[in-house]
Design an enzyme around this catalytic site. Structure first.
Site, PDB file in Angstrom:
ATOM      1  N   LYS A  88       9.950   2.845   5.247  1.00  0.00           N
ATOM      2  CA  LYS A  88       9.852   4.296   5.220  1.00  0.00           C
ATOM      3  C   LYS A  88       8.402   4.701   5.028  1.00  0.00           C
ATOM      4  O   LYS A  88       7.661   3.918   4.419  1.00  0.00           O
ATOM      5  CB  LYS A  88      10.740   4.909   4.131  1.00  0.00           C
ATOM      6  N   TYR A 148      11.590  10.090  -1.064  1.00  0.00           N
ATOM      7  CA  TYR A 148      12.747   9.678  -1.873  1.00  0.00           C
ATOM      8  C   TYR A 148      13.556  10.887  -2.321  1.00  0.00           C
ATOM      9  O   TYR A 148      14.791  10.854  -2.356  1.00  0.00           O
ATOM     10  CB  TYR A 148      12.300   8.867  -3.092  1.00  0.00           C
TER      11      TYR A 148
HETATM   12  P1  NDP Z   1      -0.183  -2.549   1.451  1.00  0.00           P
HETATM   13  O1  NDP Z   1      -1.483  -1.885   1.694  1.00  0.00           O
HETATM   14  O2  NDP Z   1      -0.017  -3.315   0.189  1.00  0.00           O
HETATM   15  O3  NDP Z   1       0.120  -3.569   2.643  1.00  0.00           O
HETATM   16  C1  NDP Z   1       0.073  -3.174   3.986  1.00  0.00           C
HETATM   17  C2  NDP Z   1      -0.260  -4.388   4.857  1.00  0.00           C
HETATM   18  O4  NDP Z   1      -0.248  -3.961   6.206  1.00  0.00           O
HETATM   19  C3  NDP Z   1      -1.644  -4.966   4.633  1.00  0.00           C
HETATM   20  O5  NDP Z   1      -1.690  -5.890   3.573  1.00  0.00           O
HETATM   21  C4  NDP Z   1      -1.930  -5.620   5.953  1.00  0.00           C
HETATM   22  O6  NDP Z   1      -1.298  -6.894   6.005  1.00  0.00           O
HETATM   23  C5  NDP Z   1      -1.176  -4.753   6.961  1.00  0.00           C
HETATM   24  N1  NDP Z   1      -2.066  -3.866   7.719  1.00  0.00           N
HETATM   25  C6  NDP Z   1      -2.178  -3.869   9.070  1.00  0.00           C
HETATM   26  N2  NDP Z   1      -3.083  -2.975   9.468  1.00  0.00           N
HETATM   27  C7  NDP Z   1      -3.587  -2.393   8.358  1.00  0.00           C
HETATM   28  C8  NDP Z   1      -4.570  -1.392   8.152  1.00  0.00           C
HETATM   29  N3  NDP Z   1      -5.204  -0.788   9.160  1.00  0.00           N
HETATM   30  N4  NDP Z   1      -4.829  -1.033   6.872  1.00  0.00           N
HETATM   31  C9  NDP Z   1      -4.179  -1.598   5.841  1.00  0.00           C
HETATM   32  N5  NDP Z   1      -3.229  -2.564   5.991  1.00  0.00           N
HETATM   33  C10 NDP Z   1      -2.943  -2.965   7.249  1.00  0.00           C
HETATM   34  O7  NDP Z   1       0.923  -1.442   1.606  1.00  0.00           O
HETATM   35  P2  NDP Z   1       2.431  -1.510   1.079  1.00  0.00           P
HETATM   36  O8  NDP Z   1       2.947  -2.890   1.268  1.00  0.00           O
HETATM   37  O9  NDP Z   1       2.528  -0.919  -0.259  1.00  0.00           O
HETATM   38  O10 NDP Z   1       3.172  -0.497   2.098  1.00  0.00           O
HETATM   39  C11 NDP Z   1       3.486  -0.874   3.421  1.00  0.00           C
HETATM   40  C12 NDP Z   1       4.682  -0.030   3.923  1.00  0.00           C
HETATM   41  O11 NDP Z   1       5.795  -0.257   3.085  1.00  0.00           O
HETATM   42  C13 NDP Z   1       4.424   1.472   3.916  1.00  0.00           C
HETATM   43  O12 NDP Z   1       5.040   2.064   5.031  1.00  0.00           O
HETATM   44  C14 NDP Z   1       5.120   1.949   2.643  1.00  0.00           C
HETATM   45  O13 NDP Z   1       5.573   3.291   2.708  1.00  0.00           O
HETATM   46  C15 NDP Z   1       6.284   0.986   2.558  1.00  0.00           C
HETATM   47  N6  NDP Z   1       6.734   0.753   1.182  1.00  0.00           N
HETATM   48  C16 NDP Z   1       8.058   0.841   0.910  1.00  0.00           C
HETATM   49  C17 NDP Z   1       8.536   0.642  -0.358  1.00  0.00           C
HETATM   50  C18 NDP Z   1       9.988   0.699  -0.641  1.00  0.00           C
HETATM   51  O14 NDP Z   1      10.371   0.631  -1.804  1.00  0.00           O
HETATM   52  N7  NDP Z   1      10.849   0.793   0.363  1.00  0.00           N
HETATM   53  C19 NDP Z   1       7.625   0.370  -1.468  1.00  0.00           C
HETATM   54  C20 NDP Z   1       6.240   0.244  -1.073  1.00  0.00           C
HETATM   55  C21 NDP Z   1       5.822   0.438   0.209  1.00  0.00           C
HETATM   56  P3  NDP Z   1      -1.954  -8.130   6.785  1.00  0.00           P
HETATM   57  O15 NDP Z   1      -3.252  -8.404   6.067  1.00  0.00           O
HETATM   58  O16 NDP Z   1      -0.962  -9.190   6.625  1.00  0.00           O
HETATM   59  O17 NDP Z   1      -2.152  -7.693   8.197  1.00  0.00           O
END
Ligand code: NDP
Length: 368
Positions: free
Chosen positions: A135, A220
């Site tokens: 989401k 949420y």
């Molecule tokens: P993070 O920043 O921790 O991780 C995102 C990952 O996406 C990065 O580590 C990277 O992984 C990849 N990525 C690819 N392109 C980019 C870019 N341009 N900038 C930054 N990261 C990039 O974010 P979250 O994991 O917290 O959130 C990711 C998604 O999950 C969002 O849509 C958020 O809303 C959702 N989310 C949902 C939750 C829930 O409870 N359902 C809780 C938290 C987040 P790599 O280095 O491997 O490419």
């Protein structure tokens, strides 16, 4: 007042039927289907939430992490050794379309910044794999429509990571409401927020986040309003406040209060914020009773009470249950009490666009 009907018609949504939430009373009889084929999942985006999902999947009975897609080679190596992922199941953002020919992967779970979801889900569908998307599903309703169409054309599922739709205490409150134990629903209050830290993160970059707190955490309260009340809002009003325009530039909302009206006459009053700590509370009021949950959507344990006493359903790891249930959806046709399909993600985006419009214009926005 603004009508959304023309827009929805233009997007072909009336043709899609946009049904009210799918309620399955069958779902109430069993939480879990633990036997059957295993869903082989590749996680895309090895960040904070991707890591949480991977850890939770270790306890899954029907879902297994078999691949990764990442832009960071060192994370790939790390995850390979941690989760036993072979080289042939590792991809980057340039070459992951080749997953098409990989029988070790049934589904890709997209866990990247919000603005990347659309293209990544569409590429997943074109590769013939099921898409699970975090989401918000996209950063606009038109993106969601494209994503739904791509998955439909490719005959693959599109599921949104709405983990609360499987969470036992949440499901119990929904059951009570559906079975009339709260009487006629009159009022919902949803408060969702936290104090956001690092000002340089993608969540505060409109290009990648698509907005601010509303897209990330306010969703949420939006989604919760719908599954708690059991109706779709027909109008919205909203007020935005900003205390730090440097940290929260144009298009990145810090705090929005919003109100919904529902067809039955029930109303909701909600708050979305990046400036208050630990705001995670739902309150549902009906003519015969109430339900109060705090925390209501955090990782758990979810706690709450109703007019009948405390909520005592089992404490689960949300993402473990979600992934097992999604395997049962894909392989067995099981459906949760409240849908997690792409259409559900689309509905939230349509409503959030209405909230942004109402906050901007100061006018009530009609959603039908
Ligand atoms: P993070 O920043 O921790 O991780 C995102 C990952 O996406 C990065 O580590 C990277 O992984 C990849 N990525 C690819 N392109 C980019 C870019 N341009 N900038 C930054 N990261 C990039 O974010 P979250 O994991 O917290 O959130 C990711 C998604 O999950 C969002 O849509 C958020 O809303 C959702 N989310 C949902 C939750 C829930 O409870 N359902 C809780 C938290 C987040 P790599 O280095 O491997 O490419």
């Amino acid at each position: 007042m603004t009508s959304r009907r023309n827009f929805l018609e233009k997007m072909g949504l009336t043709a899609m039927g946009l049904p009210l939430m799918t309620h399955s009373t069958d779902y109430l009889t069993s939480y879990h289907v633990l036997d059957g084929p295993t869903l082989k999942v590749a996680i895309m985006g090895l960040g904070s939430y991707g890591t949480r999902v991977a850890e939770a999947m270790k306890s899954c009975k029907r879902a297994k992490l078999t691949g990764v897609i990442s832009g960071t080679p060192s994370k790939i190596t790390d995850w390979q050794s941690k989760y036993g992922i072979p080289e042939k199941n590792c991809y980057n953002y340039e070459n992951f379309d080749a997953v098409k020919d990989n029988p070790d992967i049934d589904a890709i779970y997209v866990i990247t910044p919000n603005a990347l979801h659309k293209d990544q889900v569409i590429r997943t569908a074109k590769a013939g794999k099921h898409a699970i998307c975090e989401k918000p599903m996209g950063i606009s309703s038109s993106e969601c429509v494209e994503m739904i169409k791509a998955c439909r054309d490719a005959d693959v599922r599109l599921l949104v990571g709405y983990r609360m739709h499987f969470e036992p205490n949440t499901v119990e409150v929904i059951r009570m409401r559906m079975e009339g134990e709260l009487g006629t629903i009159k009022f919902f209050q949803g408060q969702s927020g936290f104090r956001i830290g690092n000002p340089n993160q993608w969540r505060l970059n409109k290009e990648l986040a698509g907005g601010g707190a509303m897209m990330d955490i306010g969703i949420y309260a939006v989604n919760g309003s719908r599954y708690m009340v059991g109706e779709e809002p027909i109008w919205v009003t909203a007020q935005e406040t900003k205390t730090d325009p440097v940290k929260f530039p144009e298009g990145v909302d810090e705090t929005i209060q919003f109100q919904f009206g529902f067809p039955s006459g029930a109303v909701a009053s909600c708050l979305s914020t990046y400036s208050m700590n630990g705001l995670d509370r739902f309150f549902l009021n009906g003519t015969e009773g109430f339900a109060e949950m705090q925390p209501s959507t955090g990782y758990g344990p979810i706690k709450g009470r109703t007019h009948k006493g405390p909520l005592t359903e089992p404490i689960v790891t949300h993402q473990t249950l979600q992934m097992d249930e999604m395997a049962a959806m894909i392989f067995d046709g099981k459906e949760p009490i409240v849908s997690v399909n792409g259409e559900e993600g689309l509905k939230d985006l349509v409503i959030m666009e209405g909230i942004y419009e109402a906050a901007k214009t100061g006018k009530r926005v009609n959603l039908i």
